[in-house]
Motif scaffolding. Structure first.
Motif, PDB file in Angstrom:
ATOM      1  N   LYS A  56       8.452  40.304 -20.547  1.00 35.96           N
ATOM      2  CA  LYS A  56       7.699  40.822 -19.391  1.00 35.96           C
ATOM      3  C   LYS A  56       7.652  39.740 -18.332  1.00 35.96           C
ATOM      4  O   LYS A  56       7.259  38.610 -18.604  1.00 35.96           O
ATOM      5  N   SER A  57       8.081  40.100 -17.152  1.00 28.69           N
ATOM      6  CA  SER A  57       8.015  39.189 -16.017  1.00 28.69           C
ATOM      7  C   SER A  57       6.619  39.239 -15.413  1.00 28.69           C
ATOM      8  O   SER A  57       6.000  40.299 -15.368  1.00 28.69           O
ATOM      9  N   ASP A  58       6.148  38.111 -14.937  1.00 30.63           N
ATOM     10  CA  ASP A  58       4.847  38.103 -14.273  1.00 30.63           C
ATOM     11  C   ASP A  58       4.949  38.609 -12.835  1.00 30.63           C
ATOM     12  O   ASP A  58       3.950  38.775 -12.164  1.00 30.63           O
ATOM     13  N   GLU A  59       6.183  38.888 -12.375  1.00 27.68           N
ATOM     14  CA  GLU A  59       6.397  39.315 -10.996  1.00 27.68           C
ATOM     15  C   GLU A  59       6.579  40.817 -10.833  1.00 27.68           C
ATOM     16  O   GLU A  59       6.665  41.310  -9.725  1.00 27.68           O
ATOM     17  N   SER A  60       6.665  41.563 -11.949  1.00 28.05           N
ATOM     18  CA  SER A  60       6.839  43.009 -11.839  1.00 28.05           C
ATOM     19  C   SER A  60       6.299  43.684 -13.090  1.00 28.05           C
ATOM     20  O   SER A  60       5.892  43.035 -14.040  1.00 28.05           O
ATOM     21  N   ASP A  61       6.329  45.006 -13.066  1.00 28.03           N
ATOM     22  CA  ASP A  61       5.883  45.785 -14.226  1.00 28.03           C
ATOM     23  C   ASP A  61       7.043  46.125 -15.162  1.00 28.03           C
ATOM     24  O   ASP A  61       6.856  46.846 -16.133  1.00 28.03           O
ATOM     25  N   ASP A  62       8.229  45.614 -14.853  1.00 26.12           N
ATOM     26  CA  ASP A  62       9.418  45.911 -15.648  1.00 26.12           C
ATOM     27  C   ASP A  62       9.467  45.066 -16.915  1.00 26.12           C
ATOM     28  O   ASP A  62       8.932  43.962 -16.976  1.00 26.12           O
ATOM     29  N   TYR A  63      10.149  45.605 -17.908  1.00 27.96           N
ATOM     30  CA  TYR A  63      10.433  44.888 -19.136  1.00 27.96           C
ATOM     31  C   TYR A  63      11.933  44.632 -19.194  1.00 27.96           C
ATOM     32  O   TYR A  63      12.735  45.434 -18.725  1.00 27.96           O
ATOM     33  N   ILE A  64      12.307  43.519 -19.774  1.00 27.44           N
ATOM     34  CA  ILE A  64      13.706  43.161 -19.968  1.00 27.44           C
ATOM     35  C   ILE A  64      13.938  43.019 -21.461  1.00 27.44           C
ATOM     36  O   ILE A  64      13.172  42.351 -22.157  1.00 27.44           O
ATOM     37  N   VAL A  65      14.994  43.642 -21.964  1.00 27.30           N
ATOM     38  CA  VAL A  65      15.345  43.534 -23.381  1.00 27.30           C
ATOM     39  C   VAL A  65      16.638  42.743 -23.478  1.00 27.30           C
ATOM     40  O   VAL A  65      17.636  43.089 -22.843  1.00 27.30           O
ATOM     41  N   SER A  66      16.609  41.676 -24.247  1.00 33.21           N
ATOM     42  CA  SER A  66      17.807  40.882 -24.500  1.00 33.21           C
ATOM     43  C   SER A  66      18.146  41.008 -25.979  1.00 33.21           C
ATOM     44  O   SER A  66      17.261  40.979 -26.830  1.00 33.21           O
ATOM     45  N   THR A  67      19.421  41.176 -26.265  1.00 37.47           N
ATOM     46  CA  THR A  67      19.861  41.423 -27.636  1.00 37.47           C
ATOM     47  C   THR A  67      21.117  40.623 -27.923  1.00 37.47           C
ATOM     48  O   THR A  67      21.967  40.450 -27.058  1.00 37.47           O
ATOM     49  N   LYS A  68      21.214  40.143 -29.153  1.00 38.68           N
ATOM     50  CA  LYS A  68      22.444  39.495 -29.603  1.00 38.68           C
ATOM     51  C   LYS A  68      22.672  39.879 -31.051  1.00 38.68           C
ATOM     52  O   LYS A  68      21.719  40.213 -31.775  1.00 38.68           O
ATOM     53  N   GLY A  69      23.935  39.871 -31.447  1.00 41.03           N
ATOM     54  CA  GLY A  69      24.243  40.206 -32.814  1.00 41.03           C
ATOM     55  C   GLY A  69      25.688  40.602 -32.984  1.00 41.03           C
ATOM     56  O   GLY A  69      26.542  40.297 -32.146  1.00 41.03           O
ATOM     57  N   ALA A  70      25.958  41.301 -34.067  1.00 41.85           N
ATOM     58  CA  ALA A  70      27.319  41.751 -34.364  1.00 41.85           C
ATOM     59  C   ALA A  70      27.799  42.689 -33.264  1.00 41.85           C
ATOM     60  O   ALA A  70      27.051  43.512 -32.759  1.00 41.85           O
ATOM     61  N   ALA A  71      29.063  42.525 -32.911  1.00 41.86           N
ATOM     62  CA  ALA A  71      29.633  43.315 -31.802  1.00 41.86           C
ATOM     63  C   ALA A  71      29.452  44.818 -32.022  1.00 41.86           C
ATOM     64  O   ALA A  71      29.090  45.547 -31.091  1.00 41.86           O
ATOM     65  N   GLU A  72      29.662  45.276 -33.243  1.00 41.89           N
ATOM     66  CA  GLU A  72      29.518  46.716 -33.504  1.00 41.89           C
ATOM     67  C   GLU A  72      28.070  47.172 -33.381  1.00 41.89           C
ATOM     68  O   GLU A  72      27.801  48.297 -32.954  1.00 41.89           O
ATOM     69  N   ALA A  73      27.117  46.303 -33.697  1.00 45.09           N
ATOM     70  CA  ALA A  73      25.706  46.652 -33.550  1.00 45.09           C
ATOM     71  C   ALA A  73      25.342  46.752 -32.074  1.00 45.09           C
ATOM     72  O   ALA A  73      24.641  47.691 -31.673  1.00 45.09           O
ATOM     73  N   ILE A  74      25.818  45.820 -31.285  1.00 40.92           N
ATOM     74  CA  ILE A  74      25.544  45.858 -29.842  1.00 40.92           C
ATOM     75  C   ILE A  74      26.202  47.081 -29.213  1.00 40.92           C
ATOM     76  O   ILE A  74      25.582  47.782 -28.410  1.00 40.92           O
ATOM     77  N   ALA A  75      27.436  47.361 -29.590  1.00 45.84           N
ATOM     78  CA  ALA A  75      28.139  48.538 -29.049  1.00 45.84           C
ATOM     79  C   ALA A  75      27.382  49.815 -29.386  1.00 45.84           C
ATOM     80  O   ALA A  75      27.245  50.699 -28.530  1.00 45.84           O
ATOM     81  N   ASN A  76      26.877  49.934 -30.602  1.00 46.32           N
ATOM     82  CA  ASN A  76      26.131  51.135 -30.992  1.00 46.32           C
ATOM     83  C   ASN A  76      24.838  51.275 -30.198  1.00 46.32           C
ATOM     84  O   ASN A  76      24.391  52.394 -29.945  1.00 46.32           O
ATOM     85  N   LEU A  77      24.232  50.179 -29.786  1.00 52.63           N
ATOM     86  CA  LEU A  77      23.014  50.240 -28.978  1.00 52.63           C
ATOM     87  C   LEU A  77      23.313  50.738 -27.560  1.00 52.63           C
ATOM     88  O   LEU A  77      22.422  51.250 -26.888  1.00 52.63           O
ATOM     89  N   CYS A  78      24.535  50.594 -27.130  1.00 56.25           N
ATOM     90  CA  CYS A  78      24.914  50.964 -25.772  1.00 56.25           C
ATOM     91  C   CYS A  78      25.335  52.413 -25.621  1.00 56.25           C
ATOM     92  O   CYS A  78      25.582  52.876 -24.517  1.00 56.25           O
ATOM     93  N   ILE A  79      25.428  53.140 -26.721  1.00 53.17           N
ATOM     94  CA  ILE A  79      25.872  54.522 -26.636  1.00 53.17           C
ATOM     95  C   ILE A  79      24.683  55.444 -26.382  1.00 53.17           C
ATOM     96  O   ILE A  79      23.639  55.283 -26.836  1.00 53.17           O
TER      97      ILE A  79
END
Length: 79
Positions: A56-79
């Motif tokens: 959570k940024s102190d400058e807005s109400d937006d949330y940011i999600v950062s993710t790392k891991g196995a390429a196939e896991a990241i790809a599945n999150l993007c579908i």
């Protein structure tokens, strides 16, 4: 995003390298989000071979999600 997906005080060599690079090259810029607050951490699991941090940024109400891991896991999150 690699820094945001890493621990603030990392023990992993790759995370340490990312933090060192970020401290050296991004300090004092808008790209090092040292004032953001970690809202939630979703750890690596057998069901999802990825780790995610919700920030959570102190400058807005937006949330940011950062993710790392196995390429196939990241790809599945993007579908």
């Amino acid at each position: 995003m690699g820094i945001l997906a890493s621990k603030r005080d990392p023990f992993d060599p790759m995370e340490k390298a990312l933090k060192k690079l970020g401290d050296k090259t991004l300090s004092g810029t808008k790209h090092l989000h040292d004032k953001w607050v970690l809202q939630e951490e979703y750890p690596l699991s057998n069901e999802l071979l990825a780790l995610s941090h919700v920030w959570k940024s102190d400058e807005s109400d937006d949330y940011i999600v950062s993710t790392k891991g196995a390429a196939e896991a990241i790809a599945n999150l993007c579908i």
